[in-house]
Design an enzyme around this catalytic site. Structure first.
Site, PDB file in Angstrom:
ATOM      1  N   SER A 171      42.897  41.425  38.751  1.00 34.53           N
ATOM      2  CA  SER A 171      42.844  41.159  37.316  1.00 34.53           C
ATOM      3  C   SER A 171      41.459  41.493  36.738  1.00 34.53           C
ATOM      4  CB  SER A 171      43.244  39.704  37.044  1.00 34.53           C
ATOM      5  OG  SER A 171      43.481  39.484  35.668  1.00 34.53           O
ATOM      6  N   ASP A 267      53.389  44.640  33.637  1.00 35.58           N
ATOM      7  CA  ASP A 267      52.379  43.635  33.989  1.00 35.58           C
ATOM      8  C   ASP A 267      52.540  42.385  33.111  1.00 35.58           C
ATOM      9  OD1 ASP A 267      49.627  42.324  33.519  1.00 35.58           O
ATOM     10  OD2 ASP A 267      49.262  43.587  35.275  1.00 35.58           O
ATOM     11  N   HIS A 334      51.643  40.132  38.151  1.00 33.89           N
ATOM     12  CA  HIS A 334      50.222  40.346  37.885  1.00 33.89           C
ATOM     13  C   HIS A 334      49.447  39.868  39.102  1.00 33.89           C
ATOM     14  CE1 HIS A 334      46.675  40.959  35.424  1.00 33.89           C
ATOM     15  NE2 HIS A 334      46.228  39.758  35.732  1.00 33.89           N
TER      16      HIS A 334
END
Length: 391
Positions: A171, A267, A334
């Site tokens: 991330s 995502d 994610h």
């Protein structure tokens, strides 16, 4: 008594999971404080370090933790009293799994490397660098210094002898891996094989449901608040506005170091925050949909599907050279490389009949190239996990 047995059984299962994941103690980098390399609250940076062994003793993987960003004084003040802004609140042990896992069976290519998880406590993807400290809020914007202090410390602990090295992240940490990739290579020995891996860090310069680009204004605030401009790749900022150099699609064009991108085409963070951010969803029509795609209307699902087209266009620079790798699945997820289950397990997603652990390993060691894009529609891949993973 039955209830007590159930509780005890759950505790035992949890203990096995933690032990299996390999709990690694925290290291506080107190020496960095004197250099001004500190978390938002002024506390020392921290990382977890599991030393390599055998054939991996001179191989290093530095993985940066994710956790979003803070965009102004108010959001950074709120963050500094959490583990995302202060090492005082971080858990003392961290279970290593997935790409950081220490078992050959689940992480065959990197299990015996020196494996480091760098904790994220600056809110700028390790790019901030402002000397002045606001006396009222006592906020330190020093993410770039934190990153360099950790790298320098690892160099002193043996990374200066690296034969193979990977800078990776999840991330916001995966974005940091892209932004610092070429610098990382420049610090390592010239004889080392150095590459970077981004897991769910390919945040795109996308259009939102209003037709605008909320994410651009958001990143502009991050860059301004943290003084990030001078820490972003000069190869990008020399020709573009600094906030645009927070988007990988522009940075990758001039990157020299090989990069592997792991990302979901749908995502889950980007659907919520890039495509349908709350601030532009004036009538709250996307409130339920963006959290659970089963609650989307047919028209909303078509818009979500269109986001994949934006993603593919943004990924064009990644596909421009075979030295870069791409694992783009059609999952609603994610950060997928952090657990053994999704990294290499039987339940993990496959693209081109390949799990991400094998794809990344083959690419790093140049056993084969890997640039695979999954089937085109949401839920078309039966190997996608039923529940999306988050950092």
């Amino acid at each position: 008594m039955v209830r007590l047995k159930q509780v005890w059984s759950s505790v035992m299962v949890l203990a096995v999971v933690v032990i299996g994941a390999g709990a690694v103690p925290i290291t506080y980098l107190e020496s960095a404080v004197a250099k001004g390399a500190v978390c938002l609250d002024g506390s020392a940076p921290a990382y977890h370090f599991d030393k390599g062994s055998g054939s991996g003793v001179n191989n290093w993987i530095v993985h940066m933790e994710g956790g979003g960003w803070c965009t102004d004084i108010a959001t950074c003040v709120k963050r500094k009293t959490t583990m995302k802004g202060s090492s005082k609140f971080m858990n003392k042990d961290f279970g290593f799994s997935g790409i950081l896992g220490g078992k050959q069976s689940t992480n065959p290519d990197f299990y015996n490397w020196n494996r480091i998880k760098v904790r994220y406590c600056d809110g700028s993807s390790f790019t901030g660098d402002i000397e002045a400290v606001d006396p009222t809020n006592k906020l330190f914007f020093r993410g770039a210094r934190v990153w360099r202090a950790v790298i320098d410390d690892l160099m002193a602990k043996g990374m200066s002898n690296a034969q193979n090295a990977i800078l990776s992240g999840c991330s916001a940490g995966a974005l940091a891996a892209i932004l610092h990739c070429d610098q990382f290579k420049s610090i390592l020995p010239t004889t080392a094989k150095v590459k970077c891996v981004s897991d769910a860090g390919f945040f795109i310069h996308g259009k939102d449901i209003s037709g605008g680009s909320y994410i651009e204004s958001y990143y502009s605030k991050v860059v301004s608040t943290h003084g990030s401009a001078k820490s972003l790749p000069a190869s990008c900022t020399s020709s573009m506005k600094p906030e645009l150099c927070f988007f990988p699609q522009y940075v990758v064009k001039t990157m020299q170091t090989p990069l592997f991108v792991i990302n979901a085409a749908f995502d889950s963070w980007q659907i919520k925050n890039v495509l349908a951010p709350t601030s532009v969803d004036k009538r709250k029509e996307w409130k339920d949909c963006k959290l659970d795609l089963k609650k989307c209307t047919a028209a909303q699902l078509q818009t979500v599907q269109g986001y994949r087209d934006q993603m593919l266009a943004a990924l064009a620079p990644v596909q421009a050279t075979t030295t870069r790798g791409l694992f783009l699945d059609s999952c609603h997820a994610h950060c997928q490389g952090g657990s053994a289950a999704t990294w290499s397990g039987a339940q993990g997603p496959q693209v081109g009949n390949t799990k991400m652990a094998k794809a990344v390993g083959d690419w790093f060691y140049e056993r084969s190239t890997f640039q695979n894009i999954d089937c085109p529609s949401l839920n078309c891949n039966p190997t996608c996990p039923a529940v999306s993973t988050e950092d």
